[in-house]
Design a protein around this motif. Sequence first.
Motif, PDB file in Angstrom:
ATOM      1  N   LYS A 252      -4.132   7.798  -2.487  1.00 32.46           N
ATOM      2  CA  LYS A 252      -3.615   6.507  -2.928  1.00 32.46           C
ATOM      3  C   LYS A 252      -4.664   5.660  -3.631  1.00 32.46           C
ATOM      4  CE  LYS A 252       0.306   5.556   0.060  1.00 32.46           C
ATOM      5  NZ  LYS A 252       1.122   5.087  -1.079  1.00 32.46           N
TER       6      LYS A 252
ATOM      7  N   GLU B  57      -5.875  10.167   1.223  1.00 32.42           N
ATOM      8  CA  GLU B  57      -4.423  10.296   1.098  1.00 32.42           C
ATOM      9  C   GLU B  57      -3.958  10.320  -0.352  1.00 32.42           C
ATOM     10  OE1 GLU B  57      -2.886   7.053   3.338  1.00 32.42           O
ATOM     11  OE2 GLU B  57      -3.262   8.005   5.294  1.00 32.42           O
TER      12      GLU B  57
ATOM     13  N   LEU C 247      -7.607   5.903   2.552  1.00 35.72           N
ATOM     14  CA  LEU C 247      -6.697   5.752   1.417  1.00 35.72           C
ATOM     15  C   LEU C 247      -7.036   6.727   0.291  1.00 35.72           C
ATOM     16  CD1 LEU C 247      -6.148   1.902   0.978  1.00 35.72           C
ATOM     17  CD2 LEU C 247      -4.519   3.606   1.808  1.00 35.72           C
ATOM     18  N   GLU C 248      -8.324   6.938   0.063  1.00 36.53           N
ATOM     19  CA  GLU C 248      -8.723   7.903  -0.973  1.00 36.53           C
ATOM     20  C   GLU C 248      -8.333   9.316  -0.563  1.00 36.53           C
ATOM     21  OE1 GLU C 248     -12.640   9.030  -3.668  1.00 36.53           O
ATOM     22  OE2 GLU C 248     -12.920   8.160  -1.674  1.00 36.53           O
TER      23      GLU C 248
ATOM     24  N   ILE D 266       0.842  -1.204   0.000  1.00 37.52           N
ATOM     25  CA  ILE D 266       0.000   0.000   0.000  1.00 37.52           C
ATOM     26  C   ILE D 266       0.872   1.247   0.000  1.00 37.52           C
ATOM     27  CG2 ILE D 266      -1.625   1.325   1.402  1.00 37.52           C
ATOM     28  CD1 ILE D 266      -2.854  -1.362   2.270  1.00 37.52           C
ATOM     29  N   LYS D 267       1.945   1.216   0.756  1.00 35.66           N
ATOM     30  CA  LYS D 267       2.858   2.354   0.826  1.00 35.66           C
ATOM     31  C   LYS D 267       3.494   2.663  -0.527  1.00 35.66           C
ATOM     32  CE  LYS D 267       7.119   3.904   3.120  1.00 35.66           C
ATOM     33  NZ  LYS D 267       8.165   3.534   4.122  1.00 35.66           N
ATOM     34  N   ASN D 268       3.800   1.619  -1.306  1.00 35.51           N
ATOM     35  CA  ASN D 268       4.554   1.780  -2.540  1.00 35.51           C
ATOM     36  C   ASN D 268       3.691   1.872  -3.798  1.00 35.51           C
ATOM     37  OD1 ASN D 268       7.077   1.685  -1.202  1.00 35.51           O
ATOM     38  ND2 ASN D 268       6.984  -0.560  -1.128  1.00 35.51           N
ATOM     39  N   HIS D 269       2.381   1.859  -3.639  1.00 29.93           N
ATOM     40  CA  HIS D 269       1.488   1.997  -4.795  1.00 29.93           C
ATOM     41  C   HIS D 269       0.610   3.228  -4.626  1.00 29.93           C
ATOM     42  CE1 HIS D 269       2.750  -2.209  -5.212  1.00 29.93           C
ATOM     43  NE2 HIS D 269       2.460  -2.086  -6.492  1.00 29.93           N
ATOM     44  N   HIS D 270       0.267   3.825  -5.756  1.00 20.59           N
ATOM     45  CA  HIS D 270      -0.442   5.111  -5.710  1.00 20.59           C
ATOM     46  C   HIS D 270      -1.663   5.156  -6.623  1.00 20.59           C
ATOM     47  CE1 HIS D 270       2.927   6.749  -3.393  1.00 20.59           C
ATOM     48  NE2 HIS D 270       3.702   6.068  -4.227  1.00 20.59           N
ATOM     49  N   ARG D 271      -2.002   4.033  -7.222  1.00 22.03           N
ATOM     50  CA  ARG D 271      -3.224   3.960  -8.034  1.00 22.03           C
ATOM     51  C   ARG D 271      -3.960   2.677  -7.640  1.00 22.03           C
ATOM     52  NH1 ARG D 271       0.514   4.505 -11.878  1.00 22.03           N
ATOM     53  NH2 ARG D 271      -0.142   2.593 -12.950  1.00 22.03           N
ATOM     54  N   ILE D 272      -4.361   2.624  -6.384  1.00 22.69           N
ATOM     55  CA  ILE D 272      -5.009   1.423  -5.829  1.00 22.69           C
ATOM     56  C   ILE D 272      -6.510   1.470  -6.121  1.00 22.69           C
ATOM     57  CG2 ILE D 272      -5.435   0.095  -3.725  1.00 22.69           C
ATOM     58  CD1 ILE D 272      -2.948   1.497  -2.517  1.00 22.69           C
TER      59      ILE D 272
END
Length: 252
Positions: A98, A96, A93-94, A11-17
Amino acid sequence: MTDLERLKDMIKNHHRIVFFGGAGVSTESHIPDFRGANGIYRQKTDLPWTPEEMLSHHFFEEHPVEFFKNYKNFAEAMAAAKPNRAHYALARLEEEGKLLGVVTQNIDGLHQKAGSRNVMELHGSILRNYCTECGRSYDVDSFLSLCDPVPHCPYCGGIVKPDVVLYEEPLDMDTMEDAMDAIQTADMLIIGGTSLVVYPAAGFINYFTGDALVMINQDETGKDRDCSLVFHDSVGKILGEAVLKCAEGREG
């Protein structure tokens, strides 16, 4: 490194989840799923129809009184439900930046109650209802107040139908396209709380072309072997640990 720690790193390393969810997302909000051990489809009734048949288009047309008596129970329970850890984690998450969006098979509106904005509701929502004659819209409270037992529009007398996709009805084309576009764009796909047996919705995950595929579901699914990580556990528990506690740590 544990699987939960791996999930946090992913989760930390992805930005289009993108999150693709089903009924198991809302079980912690005391909304029963459909096919689980205590699911709606396993409940016994004295009626001659199965719960699945009573949520079909032909049943709505042929037995409106029984349809609305049955549906009203669903709608009342869902309207009273509160978001749980899964819904709040995804909203976080949204916020933030991500999470691109939530693709959901649920009709309870709990993602929006938790603060999510980009929610693609493949099967519609109990929160929206419309007159089949004049098209006038009704929110869920107005709809429930009209059920006596069949809800009729006070302006034209037409039947007020929930804006949900019944069995035998097609999905909304615009919503499908939005969902497929989001999944194709994603660099990480989290699947949660779904047995992946309801089509065409379950087939949407095949549009994901990335290598970060995560499954969170109480039971095994046919997609488990293709996933980077698999959790046979509560969606709220896993996302709560992976997202909310990480956020608390950053703020502390």
